[in-house]
Design a protein around this motif. Structure first.
Motif, PDB file in Angstrom:
ATOM      1  N   ALA A 255       6.606  52.165 -10.627  1.00 18.05           N
ATOM      2  CA  ALA A 255       5.501  51.501 -11.110  1.00 18.05           C
ATOM      3  C   ALA A 255       4.705  50.401 -10.234  1.00 18.05           C
ATOM      4  O   ALA A 255       4.029  49.718 -10.510  1.00 18.05           O
ATOM      5  CB  ALA A 255       5.886  50.825 -12.485  1.00 18.05           C
ATOM      6  N   GLY A 256       5.449  50.280  -9.178  1.00 19.87           N
ATOM      7  CA  GLY A 256       4.952  49.333  -8.147  1.00 19.87           C
ATOM      8  C   GLY A 256       5.431  47.927  -8.154  1.00 19.87           C
ATOM      9  O   GLY A 256       4.698  46.786  -7.779  1.00 19.87           O
ATOM     10  N   THR A 257       6.606  47.687  -8.520  1.00 21.27           N
ATOM     11  CA  THR A 257       7.050  46.293  -8.402  1.00 21.27           C
ATOM     12  C   THR A 257       7.318  45.868  -6.877  1.00 21.27           C
ATOM     13  O   THR A 257       7.664  46.627  -6.014  1.00 21.27           O
ATOM     14  CB  THR A 257       8.602  46.099  -9.288  1.00 21.27           C
ATOM     15  OG1 THR A 257       8.818  44.932  -9.372  1.00 21.27           O
ATOM     16  CG2 THR A 257       9.694  47.015  -8.383  1.00 21.27           C
ATOM     17  N   GLY A 258       7.389  44.650  -6.813  1.00 22.56           N
ATOM     18  CA  GLY A 258       7.550  43.969  -5.454  1.00 22.56           C
ATOM     19  C   GLY A 258       8.913  44.129  -4.932  1.00 22.56           C
ATOM     20  O   GLY A 258       9.381  44.296  -3.802  1.00 22.56           O
ATOM     21  N   MET A 259       9.868  43.905  -5.893  1.00 17.99           N
ATOM     22  CA  MET A 259      11.488  43.930  -5.613  1.00 17.99           C
ATOM     23  C   MET A 259      12.386  44.200  -6.842  1.00 17.99           C
ATOM     24  O   MET A 259      11.962  43.661  -7.844  1.00 17.99           O
ATOM     25  CB  MET A 259      11.800  42.438  -4.913  1.00 17.99           C
ATOM     26  CG  MET A 259      13.232  42.296  -4.326  1.00 17.99           C
ATOM     27  SD  MET A 259      13.229  40.845  -3.533  1.00 17.99           S
ATOM     28  CE  MET A 259      14.842  40.409  -3.638  1.00 17.99           C
ATOM     29  N   VAL A 260      13.299  44.744  -6.876  1.00 19.61           N
ATOM     30  CA  VAL A 260      14.431  44.911  -7.642  1.00 19.61           C
ATOM     31  C   VAL A 260      15.615  44.432  -7.476  1.00 19.61           C
ATOM     32  O   VAL A 260      16.215  44.482  -6.251  1.00 19.61           O
ATOM     33  CB  VAL A 260      14.460  46.395  -8.066  1.00 19.61           C
ATOM     34  CG1 VAL A 260      15.841  46.578  -9.019  1.00 19.61           C
ATOM     35  CG2 VAL A 260      13.248  47.116  -8.854  1.00 19.61           C
ATOM     36  N   ARG A 261      16.310  43.460  -8.286  1.00 22.76           N
ATOM     37  CA  ARG A 261      17.600  43.096  -7.929  1.00 22.76           C
ATOM     38  C   ARG A 261      18.095  43.540  -8.823  1.00 22.76           C
ATOM     39  O   ARG A 261      18.052  43.724 -10.285  1.00 22.76           O
ATOM     40  CB  ARG A 261      17.604  41.566  -8.285  1.00 22.76           C
ATOM     41  CG  ARG A 261      16.744  40.450  -7.287  1.00 22.76           C
ATOM     42  CD  ARG A 261      16.927  38.965  -7.679  1.00 22.76           C
ATOM     43  NE  ARG A 261      16.146  38.227  -6.923  1.00 22.76           N
ATOM     44  CZ  ARG A 261      16.469  37.636  -5.754  1.00 22.76           C
ATOM     45  NH1 ARG A 261      17.508  38.369  -4.930  1.00 22.76           N
ATOM     46  NH2 ARG A 261      15.446  36.984  -5.034  1.00 22.76           N
ATOM     47  N   TYR A 262      19.632  44.006  -8.525  1.00 20.88           N
ATOM     48  CA  TYR A 262      20.412  44.544  -9.593  1.00 20.88           C
ATOM     49  C   TYR A 262      21.812  43.778 -10.057  1.00 20.88           C
ATOM     50  O   TYR A 262      22.460  43.430  -8.888  1.00 20.88           O
ATOM     51  CB  TYR A 262      20.879  46.049  -9.244  1.00 20.88           C
ATOM     52  CG  TYR A 262      21.689  46.747 -10.555  1.00 20.88           C
ATOM     53  CD1 TYR A 262      21.191  46.952 -11.712  1.00 20.88           C
ATOM     54  CD2 TYR A 262      23.314  46.814 -10.370  1.00 20.88           C
ATOM     55  CE1 TYR A 262      21.648  47.397 -12.823  1.00 20.88           C
ATOM     56  CE2 TYR A 262      23.855  47.285 -11.244  1.00 20.88           C
ATOM     57  CZ  TYR A 262      23.395  47.590 -12.605  1.00 20.88           C
ATOM     58  OH  TYR A 262      24.113  48.123 -13.468  1.00 20.88           O
ATOM     59  N   ALA A 263      21.995  43.195 -11.250  1.00 24.27           N
ATOM     60  CA  ALA A 263      23.090  42.327 -11.367  1.00 24.27           C
ATOM     61  C   ALA A 263      23.998  42.714 -12.569  1.00 24.27           C
ATOM     62  O   ALA A 263      24.852  42.437 -13.212  1.00 24.27           O
ATOM     63  CB  ALA A 263      22.565  41.025 -11.855  1.00 24.27           C
ATOM     64  N   GLY A 264      24.010  44.358 -12.834  1.00 22.95           N
ATOM     65  CA  GLY A 264      24.755  44.937 -13.813  1.00 22.95           C
ATOM     66  C   GLY A 264      26.187  45.501 -13.224  1.00 22.95           C
ATOM     67  O   GLY A 264      26.392  45.189 -11.904  1.00 22.95           O
ATOM     68  N   PRO A 265      26.822  46.197 -14.107  1.00 23.81           N
ATOM     69  CA  PRO A 265      28.289  46.678 -13.695  1.00 23.81           C
ATOM     70  C   PRO A 265      28.298  47.827 -12.951  1.00 23.81           C
ATOM     71  O   PRO A 265      29.159  48.431 -12.455  1.00 23.81           O
ATOM     72  CB  PRO A 265      28.858  46.505 -15.183  1.00 23.81           C
ATOM     73  CG  PRO A 265      27.781  46.957 -15.842  1.00 23.81           C
ATOM     74  CD  PRO A 265      26.588  46.292 -15.452  1.00 23.81           C
TER      75      PRO A 265
END
Ligand code: NAX
Ligand code: ADP
Length: 461
Positions: A255-265
């Motif tokens: 969908a065109g986000t600038g950046m994804v951070r992932y903090a899940g398990p």
């Protein structure tokens, strides 16, 4: 954006019109519109008009009189008595009047049935003779043009079985709830909204259109960077539901986000093999996405609190919905009917029969916007306004579609859209991707088709 007006709202608008324009022949305008669409559907065949007792029957009878100038028209006054002036006009124009048996016998020779049994005044269900006739129309696959709405449906709730199933519906001034709320909407066929001069007041229920989504969609400019476009922090997935994390991230990236951070398990190796641009771990974000694939996680409240430290607003999906931290203005909740029922402490069928009021209630109490997912997607704001997303095909009713949707909405929230626009645009664009790729595509495959839909949208705007 298209207004959706209740039966009471429509009657009030009609009254205002008559007060301001006494003597104007609204029924004549309605009848001409019905005749025009009837001629589009079927140019020359025999037409059978089924007329009820009220003004809806009147619309049908005057339309019958117009059509009879060029073709054979049969009229079945389904209750014997019908609109007097309409009946006189139809008789004068040479329409042939038949009874219930005559209508059934004539059906195979007809090219079109006009259902003018009831409109705004329609009560749920049909009397036996009409139910039999409506079923005969269904099984002979004849075109049915309903006046205002398929008779037997309730205009506001859409409830009603048996009812006519139309291939086209001609309605006046604005859509009614039954035209946009599934499953009733599926019985209306293609809906023509005709301007007959009656103006409806601003409504609290609206139907979004593709053009709205195009206007709102956040497109990058020369001064954009990844932070300005929005960073989404995901805490999604669990050992049991690892795919939920991948699906949500896919939705946000496509969908065109600038950046994804992932903090899940979910293990970084799994995430990064699929999406190498993801930054692992906590960090500042413009929006969080929480809950998809958590399962019955006992640490749910802690995960929600932790996300609040990093992002001002969040999309709350699935099991995170039961760990809401008080009032959460600006947030977006994405329950399906079962989840909304659990939040409200009622049954799923209660939510399904009153989707608008149930979604409104949770929005009012929490301060968040509520996207109630399902065949019709309702976006309720705390102030009571409800917007229905652009509809899509039912292939999307599959596990994982909701995870992708949460990710899309997260990207839009992070880009700065208010929660209601993020919800309407996100659910609409997913439906549009499914509509442009008909068939059983898995949700991750449809996520990959989002860029071409979005590119087409913003190019057209
Ligand atoms: N309100 C408006 O602005 C306008 C209304 N017009 C027409 O007027 C209609 C409303 O007219 P009315 O208020 O007279 O109401 P309707 O004609 O829609 O319905 C009332 C009649 O239908 C019967 N009926 C209701 N449900 C039934 C069912 N399920 N099976 C069989 N019979 C049923 C009732 O017993 C009653 O006789 C609109 O739908 C539209 O077609 C148009 O003429 C133009 C403008
Ligand atoms: N009958 C239907 N027609 C079209 N779309 C549907 C239908 N039923 C569900 N959907 C869509 O499918 C998705 C299912 O979401 P959800 O139930 O949360 O699934 P999951 O949690 O498995 O991802 C939602 O986006 C919803 O709007």
């Amino acid at each position: 954006m298209r207004a959706v007006v209740t039966a009471a709202g429509m009657r009030a608008a009609e009254q205002r019109f008559f007060d301001a324009n006494p003597g104007v022949d609204l029924m004549g305008r309605a009848a001409r519109a019905v005749a025009r669409v009837a001629a589009e559907v079927n140019t020359a065949g025999q037409v059978l008009v089924v007329a009820g007792r009220g003004n809806n029957g009147g619309d049908g009878l005057f339309a019958a009189a117009i059509l009879a100038a060029h073709r054979r028209v049969l009229v079945w006054p389904a209750f014997g008595r019908t609109h007097d002036a309409g009946q006189a006009a139809a008789r004068a124009a040479g329409c042939q009047f038949v009874d219930a048996l005559g209508a059934l016998e004539a059906l195979p020779d007809c090219g079109l049935v006009i259902d003018a049994v009831a409109g705004l005044g329609s009560r749920p269900g049909l009397p036996q003779a009409l139910a039999t006739f409506a079923a005969a129309c269904d099984s002979s696959a004849i075109d049915v043009l309903s006046v205002d709405l398929p008779s037997g449906l309730d205009a506001d709730s859409g409830a009603g079985q048996p009812s006519f199933r139309a291939t086209r519906t001609v309605t006046f001034a604005a859509l009614k709830p039954c035209h946009v709320a599934q499953p009733a909407a599926g019985r209306c066929g293609r809906v023509h909204v005709v301007d007959i001069g009656v103006e409806v007041a601003a409504t609290q229920l609206r139907q979004a259109e593709e053009a709205d989504v195009a206007t709102w969609w956040p497109t990058p400019t020369a001064s954009s960077d990844k932070y300005a476009r929005g960073v989404v922090l995901f805490d999604t997935g669990s050992a049991r539901y690892q795919g939920a994390a991948l699906l949500g991230i896919s939705g946000a990236l496509h969908a065109g986000t600038g950046m994804v951070r992932y903090a899940g398990p979910v293990h970084s190796g799994l995430i990064l093999t699929r999406y190498p641009s993801v930054v692992m771990g906590d960090g500042r974000a413009q929006a969080a996405v929480l809950g998809s694939g958590w399962g019955e996680d006992e640490g749910a409240s802690g995960r929600v609190s932790s996300a609040r430290l990093h992002a001002p607003v969040a999309v709350v999906d699935a099991d995170a919905l039961y760990s809401l931290p008080g009032r959460i203005d600006g947030w977006l909740l994405t329950p399906h009917a079962g989840e909304l029922a659990r939040l409200l402490g009622c049954s799923r069928s209660h939510v399904e029969s009153r989707p608008v009021s149930c979604a409104r209630e949770v929005a009012r109490v929490t301060g968040a916007t509520v996207l109630l997912k399902g065949a019709t997607q309702y976006v309720a704001e705390p102030g009571g306004r409800v917007t229905i997303a652009v509809p899509g095909p039912h292939w999307s009713a599959q596990a994982g579609s909701g995870d992708v949707l949460a990710g899309i909405c997260g990207a839009l929230l992070a880009a700065g859209l208010p929660a209601w626009q993020a919800a309407v645009a996100g659910s609409s664009v997913q439906a549009m991707a499914a509509a442009r790729n008909p068939g059983p595509y898995p949700p991750d495959e449809l996520a990959r088709r989002l860029p071409e839909v979005i590119a087409g949208l913003v190019a057209a705007d």
